[in-house]
Design a protein around this motif. Structure first.
Motif, PDB file in Angstrom:
ATOM      1  N   MET A  85      40.035  61.033  30.768  1.00  0.00           N
ATOM      2  CA  MET A  85      41.019  60.350  29.976  1.00  0.00           C
ATOM      3  C   MET A  85      40.320  59.348  29.061  1.00  0.00           C
ATOM      4  SD  MET A  85      44.230  58.193  31.337  1.00  0.00           S
ATOM      5  CE  MET A  85      44.147  56.488  30.902  1.00  0.00           C
ATOM      6  N   THR A  86      40.684  59.352  27.819  1.00  0.00           N
ATOM      7  CA  THR A  86      40.107  58.425  26.855  1.00  0.00           C
ATOM      8  C   THR A  86      40.952  57.165  26.792  1.00  0.00           C
ATOM      9  OG1 THR A  86      39.219  60.207  25.492  1.00  0.00           O
ATOM     10  CG2 THR A  86      39.497  58.081  24.431  1.00  0.00           C
ATOM     11  N   ILE A  87      40.292  56.021  26.821  1.00  0.00           N
ATOM     12  CA  ILE A  87      40.975  54.773  26.539  1.00  0.00           C
ATOM     13  C   ILE A  87      40.356  54.224  25.264  1.00  0.00           C
ATOM     14  CG2 ILE A  87      41.497  54.256  28.947  1.00  0.00           C
ATOM     15  CD1 ILE A  87      39.285  52.085  28.765  1.00  0.00           C
ATOM     16  N   GLN A  88      41.089  53.372  24.609  1.00  0.00           N
ATOM     17  CA  GLN A  88      40.560  52.742  23.411  1.00  0.00           C
ATOM     18  C   GLN A  88      40.394  51.255  23.687  1.00  0.00           C
ATOM     19  OE1 GLN A  88      43.362  53.971  20.322  1.00  0.00           O
ATOM     20  NE2 GLN A  88      41.750  55.310  19.542  1.00  0.00           N
ATOM     21  N   LEU A  89      39.220  50.734  23.324  1.00  0.00           N
ATOM     22  CA  LEU A  89      38.933  49.321  23.438  1.00  0.00           C
ATOM     23  C   LEU A  89      38.684  48.759  22.058  1.00  0.00           C
ATOM     24  CD1 LEU A  89      36.507  49.104  26.501  1.00  0.00           C
ATOM     25  CD2 LEU A  89      38.940  48.607  26.439  1.00  0.00           C
ATOM     26  N   GLU A  90      39.213  47.581  21.831  1.00  0.00           N
ATOM     27  CA  GLU A  90      38.949  46.881  20.580  1.00  0.00           C
ATOM     28  C   GLU A  90      37.841  45.884  20.849  1.00  0.00           C
ATOM     29  OE1 GLU A  90      41.153  44.280  17.114  1.00  0.00           O
ATOM     30  OE2 GLU A  90      42.320  45.068  18.781  1.00  0.00           O
ATOM     31  N   PHE A  91      36.753  46.010  20.140  1.00  0.00           N
ATOM     32  CA  PHE A  91      35.585  45.147  20.311  1.00  0.00           C
ATOM     33  C   PHE A  91      35.328  44.469  18.988  1.00  0.00           C
ATOM     34  CE2 PHE A  91      31.026  44.274  20.408  1.00  0.00           C
ATOM     35  CZ  PHE A  91      30.875  43.675  21.651  1.00  0.00           C
ATOM     36  N   ASP A  92      35.648  43.179  18.912  1.00  0.00           N
ATOM     37  CA  ASP A  92      35.497  42.400  17.682  1.00  0.00           C
ATOM     38  C   ASP A  92      36.155  43.073  16.478  1.00  0.00           C
ATOM     39  OD1 ASP A  92      34.423  40.082  18.575  1.00  0.00           O
ATOM     40  OD2 ASP A  92      32.482  40.326  17.616  1.00  0.00           O
ATOM     41  N   GLY A  93      37.379  43.565  16.679  1.00  0.00           N
ATOM     42  CA  GLY A  93      38.150  44.133  15.582  1.00  0.00           C
ATOM     43  C   GLY A  93      37.934  45.609  15.324  1.00  0.00           C
ATOM     44  N   GLU A  94      36.967  46.239  15.981  1.00  0.00           N
ATOM     45  CA  GLU A  94      36.724  47.667  15.806  1.00  0.00           C
ATOM     46  C   GLU A  94      37.215  48.420  17.029  1.00  0.00           C
ATOM     47  OE1 GLU A  94      32.888  49.081  14.552  1.00  0.00           O
ATOM     48  OE2 GLU A  94      32.463  47.211  13.520  1.00  0.00           O
ATOM     49  N   ILE A  95      37.866  49.571  16.807  1.00  0.00           N
ATOM     50  CA  ILE A  95      38.390  50.392  17.887  1.00  0.00           C
ATOM     51  C   ILE A  95      37.312  51.398  18.313  1.00  0.00           C
ATOM     52  CG2 ILE A  95      40.192  52.008  18.591  1.00  0.00           C
ATOM     53  CD1 ILE A  95      41.255  49.224  17.908  1.00  0.00           C
ATOM     54  N   HIS A  96      37.107  51.503  19.637  1.00  0.00           N
ATOM     55  CA  HIS A  96      36.125  52.446  20.191  1.00  0.00           C
ATOM     56  C   HIS A  96      36.791  53.292  21.262  1.00  0.00           C
ATOM     57  CE1 HIS A  96      32.774  50.430  18.192  1.00  0.00           C
ATOM     58  NE2 HIS A  96      33.407  49.306  18.477  1.00  0.00           N
ATOM     59  N   ASN A  97      36.494  54.601  21.260  1.00  0.00           N
ATOM     60  CA  ASN A  97      37.004  55.524  22.271  1.00  0.00           C
ATOM     61  C   ASN A  97      36.032  55.553  23.438  1.00  0.00           C
ATOM     62  OD1 ASN A  97      39.353  56.603  20.890  1.00  0.00           O
ATOM     63  ND2 ASN A  97      37.876  57.390  19.428  1.00  0.00           N
ATOM     64  N   VAL A  98      36.564  55.369  24.663  1.00  0.00           N
ATOM     65  CA  VAL A  98      35.732  55.284  25.858  1.00  0.00           C
ATOM     66  C   VAL A  98      36.247  56.285  26.897  1.00  0.00           C
ATOM     67  CG1 VAL A  98      34.891  53.759  27.693  1.00  0.00           C
ATOM     68  CG2 VAL A  98      35.341  52.825  25.416  1.00  0.00           C
ATOM     69  N   VAL A  99      35.324  57.095  27.428  1.00  0.00           N
ATOM     70  CA  VAL A  99      35.645  58.068  28.474  1.00  0.00           C
ATOM     71  C   VAL A  99      34.690  57.838  29.637  1.00  0.00           C
ATOM     72  CG1 VAL A  99      35.716  60.525  29.090  1.00  0.00           C
ATOM     73  CG2 VAL A  99      36.387  59.802  26.801  1.00  0.00           C
ATOM     74  N   ALA A 100      35.231  57.711  30.861  1.00  0.00           N
ATOM     75  CA  ALA A 100      34.382  57.639  32.055  1.00  0.00           C
ATOM     76  C   ALA A 100      33.988  59.070  32.394  1.00  0.00           C
ATOM     77  CB  ALA A 100      35.122  56.993  33.213  1.00  0.00           C
ATOM     78  N   GLN A 101      32.728  59.404  32.154  1.00  0.00           N
ATOM     79  CA  GLN A 101      32.268  60.773  32.334  1.00  0.00           C
ATOM     80  C   GLN A 101      31.788  61.016  33.754  1.00  0.00           C
ATOM     81  OE1 GLN A 101      28.755  61.941  30.106  1.00  0.00           O
ATOM     82  NE2 GLN A 101      29.648  63.933  29.758  1.00  0.00           N
ATOM     83  N   GLN A 102      31.153  60.036  34.355  1.00  0.00           N
ATOM     84  CA  GLN A 102      30.581  60.200  35.688  1.00  0.00           C
ATOM     85  C   GLN A 102      30.664  58.861  36.406  1.00  0.00           C
ATOM     86  OE1 GLN A 102      26.746  62.180  35.774  1.00  0.00           O
ATOM     87  NE2 GLN A 102      26.013  60.692  37.247  1.00  0.00           N
ATOM     88  N   LEU A 103      31.005  58.891  37.687  1.00  0.00           N
ATOM     89  CA  LEU A 103      31.119  57.660  38.448  1.00  0.00           C
ATOM     90  C   LEU A 103      29.932  57.431  39.386  1.00  0.00           C
ATOM     91  CD1 LEU A 103      34.914  57.811  39.321  1.00  0.00           C
ATOM     92  CD2 LEU A 103      33.802  56.521  37.509  1.00  0.00           C
ATOM     93  N   LYS A 104      29.355  58.494  39.929  1.00  0.00           N
ATOM     94  CA  LYS A 104      28.254  58.363  40.879  1.00  0.00           C
ATOM     95  C   LYS A 104      27.114  59.264  40.455  1.00  0.00           C
ATOM     96  CE  LYS A 104      31.155  57.084  44.744  1.00  0.00           C
ATOM     97  NZ  LYS A 104      31.583  57.357  46.074  1.00  0.00           N
ATOM     98  N   PRO A 105      25.878  58.941  40.682  1.00  0.00           N
ATOM     99  CA  PRO A 105      25.378  57.778  41.408  1.00  0.00           C
ATOM    100  C   PRO A 105      25.506  56.478  40.613  1.00  0.00           C
ATOM    101  CG  PRO A 105      23.534  59.010  40.562  1.00  0.00           C
ATOM    102  CD  PRO A 105      24.782  59.782  40.227  1.00  0.00           C
TER     103      PRO A 105
END
Length: 166
Positions: A1-21
């Protein structure tokens, strides 16, 4: 699932691809390895980001927070894909590709009435499948792609139009 984060006014798409190790986040199509470290005693937190140890301070700011890193402050917040913009729902007429990929399946056809949150299309990018949902209630106006077709980042995959009388 993609979430969007705003970092200093810019939107970035973030996906958690792997949790472990260790955690692997794909940010705007680029994979980054992240590991948490025990916090420092002065209120700062630590992490390893792509092999570089980073110490940062964090403070809550409404729905987001501020991170202090290397003497600079950065505002970070989560982008709610269902929140109306100042311009209203018209800003949410398109379902766009968060990154380049291929269409796996399409769950609607032009003319379908869809509800906010309803899955419209499933894509695959970097061996990760993602279901993209309707950002609001509407009618499917246009599907400029087909199952198996490839697309680039920010390509319009589904176009919506308002429901009459809504």
């Amino acid at each position: 699932m993609t979430i969007q984060l705003e970092f200093d006014g810019e939107i970035h798409n973030v996906v958690a691809q792997q949790l472990k190790p260790q955690l692997t986040l794909v940010i705007d199509g680029v994979a980054h390895c992240i590991a948490a470290l025990p916090p420092l005693g002065d209120g700062r937190h630590r992490m390893v980001f792509d092999g570089r140890e980073i110490a940062f301070a964090r403070s809550e700011q409404g729905r987001g927070f501020t991170v202090r890193l290397d003497g600079r402050s950065f505002a970070i917040g989560h982008v709610d894909p269902f929140a109306a913009d100042a311009d209203g729902a018209a800003a949410h007429d398109s379902v766009v590709a968060p990154m380049p990929g291929v269409v796996v399946s399409i769950d609607c056809v032009p003319g379908d009435t869809v509800a906010k949150g309803q899955v419209l299309i499933t894509i695959e990018s970097m061996k990760l499948q993602q279901a993209l949902a309707a950002p609001r209630d509407g009618i499917v106006a246009r599907l400029p792609c087909a199952a198996g077709s490839t697309f680039e980042k920010d390509a319009v995959l589904v176009q919506l139009e308002p429901v009459e009388g809504a």
